[in-house]
Structures are given as C-alpha cells and as structure tokens.
Design a protein around this motif. Structure first.
Motif, PDB file in Angstrom:
ATOM      1  N   LEU B   9     103.857  57.179   0.649  1.00 24.41           N
ATOM      2  CA  LEU B   9     104.301  57.830   1.847  1.00 24.41           C
ATOM      3  C   LEU B   9     103.379  59.028   1.955  1.00 24.41           C
ATOM      4  O   LEU B   9     103.499  59.947   1.058  1.00 24.41           O
ATOM      5  CB  LEU B   9     105.763  58.004   2.082  1.00 24.41           C
ATOM      6  N   ILE B  10     102.557  59.220   2.793  1.00 24.29           N
ATOM      7  CA  ILE B  10     101.597  60.383   3.168  1.00 24.29           C
ATOM      8  C   ILE B  10     101.740  60.817   4.479  1.00 24.29           C
ATOM      9  O   ILE B  10     102.279  60.127   5.494  1.00 24.29           O
ATOM     10  CB  ILE B  10     100.046  59.997   2.924  1.00 24.29           C
ATOM     11  N   ASP B  41     101.021  64.941  -1.514  1.00 21.32           N
ATOM     12  CA  ASP B  41     101.000  63.653  -1.372  1.00 21.32           C
ATOM     13  C   ASP B  41     100.016  63.050  -2.082  1.00 21.32           C
ATOM     14  O   ASP B  41      99.944  61.841  -2.755  1.00 21.32           O
ATOM     15  CB  ASP B  41     101.047  63.027   0.038  1.00 21.32           C
ATOM     16  N   MET B  64     104.043  58.269   9.178  1.00 21.26           N
ATOM     17  CA  MET B  64     104.678  58.298  10.439  1.00 21.26           C
ATOM     18  C   MET B  64     103.966  59.650  11.306  1.00 21.26           C
ATOM     19  O   MET B  64     104.238  60.746  10.554  1.00 21.26           O
ATOM     20  CB  MET B  64     106.196  58.573  10.405  1.00 21.26           C
ATOM     21  N   GLY B 120     105.437  62.274  -2.015  1.00 19.51           N
ATOM     22  CA  GLY B 120     105.033  63.579  -2.517  1.00 19.51           C
ATOM     23  C   GLY B 120     106.357  64.324  -2.695  1.00 19.51           C
ATOM     24  O   GLY B 120     107.399  64.110  -2.126  1.00 19.51           O
ATOM     25  N   THR B 123     106.455  68.445   1.894  1.00 19.34           N
ATOM     26  CA  THR B 123     105.317  68.627   2.616  1.00 19.34           C
ATOM     27  C   THR B 123     105.174  70.257   2.858  1.00 19.34           C
ATOM     28  O   THR B 123     105.921  71.001   2.580  1.00 19.34           O
ATOM     29  CB  THR B 123     105.570  68.126   4.185  1.00 19.34           C
ATOM     30  N   THR B 128     110.746  70.209   2.919  1.00 19.85           N
ATOM     31  CA  THR B 128     112.175  70.227   2.437  1.00 19.85           C
ATOM     32  C   THR B 128     112.326  69.589   1.323  1.00 19.85           C
ATOM     33  O   THR B 128     113.450  69.690   0.539  1.00 19.85           O
ATOM     34  CB  THR B 128     112.899  69.369   3.762  1.00 19.85           C
ATOM     35  N   ALA B 129     111.501  68.595   0.904  1.00 20.49           N
ATOM     36  CA  ALA B 129     111.598  67.550  -0.337  1.00 20.49           C
ATOM     37  C   ALA B 129     112.672  66.828  -0.176  1.00 20.49           C
ATOM     38  O   ALA B 129     113.397  66.321  -1.072  1.00 20.49           O
ATOM     39  CB  ALA B 129     111.744  68.689  -1.477  1.00 20.49           C
ATOM     40  N   THR B 131     112.949  64.018   2.261  1.00 18.48           N
ATOM     41  CA  THR B 131     112.652  62.985   2.947  1.00 18.48           C
ATOM     42  C   THR B 131     112.801  61.792   1.951  1.00 18.48           C
ATOM     43  O   THR B 131     113.359  60.496   2.165  1.00 18.48           O
ATOM     44  CB  THR B 131     111.248  62.849   3.690  1.00 18.48           C
TER      45      THR B 131
HETATM   46  N1  AMP Z   1     106.085  61.751   8.677  1.00 13.24           N
HETATM   47  C1  AMP Z   1     105.693  61.140   7.564  1.00 13.24           C
HETATM   48  N2  AMP Z   1     105.132  60.354   7.195  1.00 13.24           N
HETATM   49  C2  AMP Z   1     104.918  59.845   5.833  1.00 13.24           C
HETATM   50  N3  AMP Z   1     105.542  60.374   4.704  1.00 13.24           N
HETATM   51  C3  AMP Z   1     106.540  61.246   4.951  1.00 13.24           C
HETATM   52  C4  AMP Z   1     106.572  61.944   6.260  1.00 13.24           C
HETATM   53  N4  AMP Z   1     107.195  63.011   6.123  1.00 13.24           N
HETATM   54  C5  AMP Z   1     107.577  63.411   4.831  1.00 13.24           C
HETATM   55  N5  AMP Z   1     106.773  62.141   4.252  1.00 13.24           N
HETATM   56  C6  AMP Z   1     107.048  61.881   2.763  1.00 13.24           C
HETATM   57  O1  AMP Z   1     108.213  62.769   2.089  1.00 13.24           O
HETATM   58  C7  AMP Z   1     107.704  63.819   1.302  1.00 13.24           C
HETATM   59  C8  AMP Z   1     108.529  65.051   1.482  1.00 13.24           C
HETATM   60  O2  AMP Z   1     108.359  65.653   2.699  1.00 13.24           O
HETATM   61  P1  AMP Z   1     109.209  66.755   3.353  1.00 13.24           P
HETATM   62  O3  AMP Z   1     110.845  66.282   3.250  1.00 13.24           O
HETATM   63  O4  AMP Z   1     108.992  66.820   4.711  1.00 13.24           O
HETATM   64  O5  AMP Z   1     109.076  67.996   2.370  1.00 13.24           O
HETATM   65  C9  AMP Z   1     106.168  63.996   1.435  1.00 13.24           C
HETATM   66  O6  AMP Z   1     105.441  64.507   0.460  1.00 13.24           O
HETATM   67  C10 AMP Z   1     105.796  62.586   2.131  1.00 13.24           C
HETATM   68  O7  AMP Z   1     105.557  61.942   0.873  1.00 13.24           O
END
Ligand code: AMP
Ligand code: FAD
Lengths: 359, 280
Positions: B9-10, B41, B64, B120, B123, B128-129, B131
């Motif tokens: 997921l990127i 990512d 996404m 990852g 982001t 938030t870590a 997802t």
């Molecule tokens: N819109 C998105 N599309 C694809 N992967 C996502 C998306 N948002 C978050 N992720 C994945 O979830 C991880 C954590 O994201 P976050 O929860 O926004 O810190 C990221 O490093 C991505 O691997």
C-alpha cells in the motif's frame, strides 16, 4: 454521579516494566475526569503483574481492571486485543474516552480496538481537552448539532505546520493515543488506593497466530532525554561529529542534563538516534533547552517547543528557530558555547537567593 | 502459481521539501504542491521485493487517491512491482483512517488470496500509523507493526519488530499484514530495465491498462456508506497555525560575542526563569 461514562487508560508495560507513558496518560486522564466528574479507570494486561495495579492507583487510577494470564506474558497484538475487548465488553456502557500511548504497543493495539468498535481514534495527540462542539455541516445529517463535553484530541499536522483539533463525539469510546512526553504525570501518592477488578478472558485459537520467540528489552539502553531538566542539543551547524564535544561540555555545566540532537545530525551519523528530538524522535519539555546550530524546522520544533525556556545559538539571524526561542544569540556556536558555559558558572551558580526574590 | 501474492500500500503525499505550494507560513497548498511517494512506503516496497526475490510471486501496488496518484503506481513499477491498482472515487473525500482502511481493505479483498500486505509505518501527511492495523482488523489477520527485518520460511513469516528499548522476535502465519519501520533496509535503486519498460508502457495505452488498473467503489463492491464523511467517525474541528504563540525572542547580536553572552545571562536572571537552580 455524572451522566458520563468513565475515562479508561490502557497501561503500557514491557516485561512488567510500566512505561513512563502510562503515568502521563493517567495524569491527562485525571484532568479530563475532573472536568466531567467521572472516574479514571486503567486496564492492565500481562502475567504475574504483582503490585502494578497499586502503582496505577498511586498515579491517579480509581479502579484497575486486571487481566493476569500466562498467555499475556509477552505482548502480541491478537492476545492483548482479545483481553482488552473482554474488559471493554464487560462494561455496562462504553467508556466516554479511551486513551493509549503512541508507543509500539499503543499504536499497534489502539487502531484494532477502534476498528473493532468502529469508533474514532486520533493518533499521536499532544494535548487533550474537554469541550463542546457544534457540527454545522449538513452533508451527514446524523452528525449535525451540538455535542457537549467531547474529547478534544489535539495534534500537530506536521506536513502543514498546523495544529488540529480532531473530534468524534458521535460514538463512545472517543479514542486517542498520546505522544510520549507531552502529558504531565501526577505526583505519585503512595497512600492512594482503589478497587481492583479482575477480568477473565476466553482466548480463541486464532489469537495465537503470532508467537514471540524473544523480547530483547533494556531500559538502560535508552537515553533518558524525556526526564532531563536541561537539554543541550546540537544540529547540522556543528559541522562534524566532533562538534558534539562542545555540546557535551556545555551540558556538563548543568545538573540533571542530557544531550539532544536534530535529525540532520543523526542522519549524518554524528550521534545515535536515541538523542533525536522532534517529530520522528523524542518529545521533550525540559526547564531549559539550548539549541546549538539548529535551524528550527517544524519537525524539530514540535518535539521541543513546550520547553520552559529555549535559548538558540545560530549564526543566521533569519533562522526560524529565533521565531520561537525565548532568547537568542546570533553568532558562531563554537565561540558562544564555551563563553555561555563560563558565564553560567560564574554569574549563576550559587546565586539562588537573588533569583528567588519575588519568585 | 508459485510464490506469494503480495500487496503493497503506497500513498502520494505533498513534497514539503520542495518550495512549490508551500506558503511562507509553512502551510501547504495541496493543489500547487509538488507530490511524491510517501517516503515511509519505500521501506514497505523494499520488503515486498525481497520476499518476491526469494520466493517468487507477484507484487501489486495499491493506492487510494485522486487520478494523479497513478504516478506513484508507475513509480512502483519502475522499482519492480508487477501491477498497480488505483482506487479513486469522489465519494472517498474526507475519509478518516477508519474509512480509508475500509476502502483499502475492500481493494485487497477484491484482489483475493493475498498472502502478505505490506504498508509503510505512517504517511508524512496523515501521519497516524493507523491505517495498516485497521486494515488488518477488517481482514481478521495477524499483524506485525514496526517490522525491521523478516524472513519467510515454510509459509511462516519470521519478523523482528522494534520496541522501546529493544526488539521483539516473532513468527506469524499467513495471511498477515506488516507495517515496515523506517529503520528497515532502504529501497534499492530502480533497475534501468524496469525504468525503460515503464517508459514504453506509458506510451502504449492498451498495455498500460493491463498493468495499472483504475477502480471505483462499485467496481470492487465496496459499501459507499462506510467511506467519506458519512463513514468517518472523526472530523477536523479547528486548526491553528503552529507558532502563533511566542515570537518574542530576546535576540542578542552585533556586539562582541562575550558581550552578547553576558547580556543574555543577565537578562535570564532578570526574568527570573529559575535557571540558577539548574547550574551545577
Ligand atoms: N490513501 C492511501 N493509499 C494507499 N495506502 C495508504 C493510504 N493511506 C495510508 N496508506 C498506507 O498506510 C500506511 C500508514 O498511513 P497513515 O495511517 O496515514 O499514517 C501508509 O504508509 C500506507 O502504506
Ligand atoms: C517526516 C520527517 C520527519 C522529521 N523528523 C525530524 C525530527 O524528529 N527531528 C528533527 O530535528 N528533524 C526532523 N526532520 C528534519 C527537519 O525537517 C530538518 O531537516 C532538520 O531538523 C534540520 O536539522 P538542523 O537544524 O540540524 O540542520 P539545518 O537545517 O541544516 O540547520 C543548521 C543550522 O545551523 C546554523 N549554523 C551553521 N553553522 C553554524 C555555526 N558555526 N554556529 C552557529 N550556527 C551555525 C545554520 O545557520 C542553520 O540554521 C524530519 C523531516 C521529515 C520530512
């Protein structure tokens, strides 16, 4: 009795060592609970927990749910998830607020609990408050209206140099993880005690899909930046790893001091990661923070801007750090730092009486 | 097919190191900002490449976002991913992490039989870590977060996970979701061969459509009431600019350094900040 359900904190422990974040969470929960007129409850999960529940009382819990099981000797997502759900589902009604640490445990567990209950979770908060919220938007009519005594989960939005208040009052528990070092623990009171509520849990076979072979955990390994009263930090302006000698030397002028660093100095390999202050390092709030050769990028700033007094030394008058430091010297740190040390020692040491007048 | 079916997921995020679209006060104008692949990512992509190199299989990059997010899918192909999926739909706007996780979970389910999902750690914009673990909850699979190293042996994942003051060594069955720490091995350089074939691909619409797929919520049978504003339990209530407080730095400059230092220390004393007690 208040109309509200209580505030619950999930204790963070590794190998039965309560992590400092637990005390910080209890401190934050105490403030929130006072405003709502409710109790602070803690959930502690593990094996042979001994007097850990008592410690939680000392730091502010009124009630402690204890899940003490051999299966919980090591942290794994699914077993701790099951235990936390067992406690939460045994409650008459969901807690008003549920707090976890923004740690490798809290950030692993909290999102699963939030997704299970389909409730909101705000990551990595730096402030927590209670207040009313009126949702004016009409796009989702179910959300529109005034909501009393919501959790204000406040966090920096790093990418955009903003601080944002996140709300999710439509469903309880309103969840948040708190960033290490940002909440104030209560003074421990060893005479405080409370009610212990043991909870049993039925594990499912699928909860054991992860097994732990080994946990390597050394408390002493970590530089205790978050506890130091004075932090002297060096940045890329030091020019080389040897520059940290100057940083250490100035730091030695203070009792209870530690050496910090910007990420760029860590990335350059001048000092280990454990010293890094900032968004991807530690959050600190010492009485005195001295920044030597640090530009003051937003990612550094969010980790140290709550320090009581900030002194910056930078040769660039326009460096962003001068926008939020309390005192600044425009000059070469290699000239300034040794003089600062000397001056602190001569002008300040033993001068306590003078300074205390009126204070 | 032998080997593993691996999803990575990127996300495309604003590049705040670039001046474009970054306002003088540090806020970001998303429309004008330069965009990049979320740096976290890349560590996830590297782990996927390692597993495929050893065991074979297929790497599917998923993102996404708005249509331009296709750019990072092409970038993932340059690094060696086999296919890309873009989930794009106006109804996704204002999704929080719970809604985002549901949407991404729906893509993974649509692909079917995925053995490992890599994400990852976090982001640089959402930051938030959450997802990853929220997708794992929807999938009802085990997860390893903050993973630094891994080896796949006999269908099991052996991972090393970073914790405060140490590491945890653990083993999990598949399918599993893994969030990769930013202290893991950095992504290797693009291979010239891959870069070249992606260049060719971008010129050939028909072939491109067999490598990079664009889907909406209906295509993947996702429930639109679980995404966007309606599907998000949280909203952003209010924002402030950071650094509105302070701004009253007592600045000493211009004189000889020794004078500046003396003046600063005198002022510290006069301000009664209690620094004296800290000096040893
Ligand atoms: N819109 C998105 N599309 C694809 N992967 C996502 C998306 N948002 C978050 N992720 C994945 O979830 C991880 C954590 O994201 P976050 O929860 O926004 O810190 C990221 O490093 C991505 O691997
Ligand atoms: C996702 C992400 C996370 C990040 N996390 C962090 C984090 O946790 N912590 C962090 O610190 N950064 C973090 N950063 C990096 C941050 O954006 C900055 O790049 C970094 O803080 C800059 O470090 P610096 O101030 O030491 O270096 P520079 O920005 O290079 O500043 C050096 C300063 O030293 C001054 N100087 C040079 N020589 C001298 C001298 N002889 N005497 C006095 N002054 C001198 C210069 O004028 C300059 O202002 C992160 C970035 C990203 C994208």
């Amino acid at each position: 009795m208040s109309n509200y359900a209580d505030i619950v904190v999930i204790a963070d422990q590794i190998k039965n060592d309560l992590r400092p974040i637990t005390f910080e969470l209890l401190g934050a929960a105490t403030d929130l609970a006072k405003k709502l007129g409710v109790k602070v409850q803690a959930i502690v999960m593990g094996y042979e927990l001994g007097d850990i529940p008592q410690t939680l009382f000392h730091y502010g819990a009124n009630e402690v749910f204890v899940v003490d099981k051999p299966e919980l000797a090591e942290y794994t997502t699914l077993t701790y998830r099951r235990a936390a759900l067992a406690v939460l589902e045994a409650m008459e009604r969901p807690p008003h607020i549920l707090l976890c640490g923004a740690t490798t445990i809290g950030r692993d567990l909290a999102p699963r609990i939030a997704a299970y209950f389909e409730t909101g979770l705000t990551a990595d908060c730096t402030e927590l408050e209670i207040g009313d919220y009126e949702h004016k938007g009409k796009a989702d009519p179910a959300k529109t209206g005034l909501h009393k005594d919501c959790l204000y989960a406040i966090r920096p939005s790093f990418g955009e140099s903003l601080k944002a208040r996140i709300l999710g009052p439509w469903k309880n528990p309103q969840m948040a993880t708190a960033r290490v070092g940002t909440m104030m623990p209560n003074e421990p009171d060893n005479s405080r005690t409370g009610k212990i509520i043991p909870v049993s849990v039925n594990f499912d076979e699928s909860d054991f899909r992860v097994s732990v072979e080994e946990t390597v955990y050394e408390v002493s390994n970590t530089v205790d930046l978050t506890q130091a009263k004075v932090i002297v930090s060096g940045g890329f302006g030091l020019g080389s790893a040897d520059g940290f000698d100057v940083v250490r030397d100035l730091s030695s002028a203070f009792a209870d001091s530690a050496v910090g660093s910007s990420r760029k100095a860590v990335d350059a390999g001048w000092i280990p990661y454990a010293h890094q202050v900032g968004q991807s390092g530690k959050t600190v709030r010492p009485a005195l923070y001295i920044a030597l050769g640090i530009s003051g990028a937003i990612q550094h700033r969010v980790g140290m801007s709550n320090s009581a007094t900030i002194i910056a030394v930078n040769k660039d008058e326009d460096a962003p750090i001068f926008q939020f430091a309390h005192y600044g010297i425009v000059g070469d740190l290699y000239e300034v730092a040794p003089l600062l040390k000397e001056r602190f020692k001569t002008a300040m040491a033993g001068d306590v009486n003078v300074a205390k007048v009126g204070g | 097919m032998s080997g593993y079916k691996i999803a990575v997921l990127i996300k495309q995020v604003p590049d705040t190191s670039s001046k474009a679209g970054v306002n003088p006060d540090g806020t970001v104008d998303r429309a004008r900002a330069k965009k990049m692949l979320n740096p976290f990512d890349k560590f996830a992509l590297q782990k996927a490449l390692e597993v495929r190199a050893e065991h074979g299989g297929e790497i599917i990059a998923i993102t996404m976002g708005p249509p331009p997010a296709k750019e990072i899918l092409a970038e993932a192909l340059e690094y060696g991913a086999d296919k890309g999926y873009l989930l794009t739909d106006k109804r996704l706007a204002a999704s929080d992490t719970l809604a985002t996780a549901y949407a991404l979970y729906s893509v993974v389910k649509y692909l079917g039989d995925v053995d490992i999902v890599f994400t990852g750690l976090q982001t640089t914009d959402g930051d938030t870590a959450q997802t990853g673990p929220q997708i794992a909850e929807r999938m009802d699979v085990p997860q390893i977060t903050y993973l630094e190293k891994l080896a796949v042996v006999d269908g099991k994942i052996h991972g090393v996970r970073v914790i405060e003051g140490g590491v945890q060594k653990l083993t999990t069955s598949m399918p599993a979701l893994i969030t990769v720490a930013n202290s893991a091995k950095p992504l290797e350089h693009k291979r010239f061969h891959n870069v070249h074939s992606v260049k060719e691909l971008l010129r050939n619409e028909e072939e491109l459509a067999n490598k990079i797929f664009t889907v909406n919520l209906d295509d993947i049978s996702a429930d639109s009431s679980r995404v966007g504003l309606v599907g998000s339990p949280t909203v952003v209530g209010k924002t402030w600019k950071l650094g509105e407080k302070g701004g009253s730095c007592a600045l000493f400059k211009g004189d000889a350094v020794s004078v500046e230092v003396a003046e600063l220390v005198d002022k510290l004393k006069a301000d009664e900040r209690g620094i004296e007690e800290l000096v040893q």
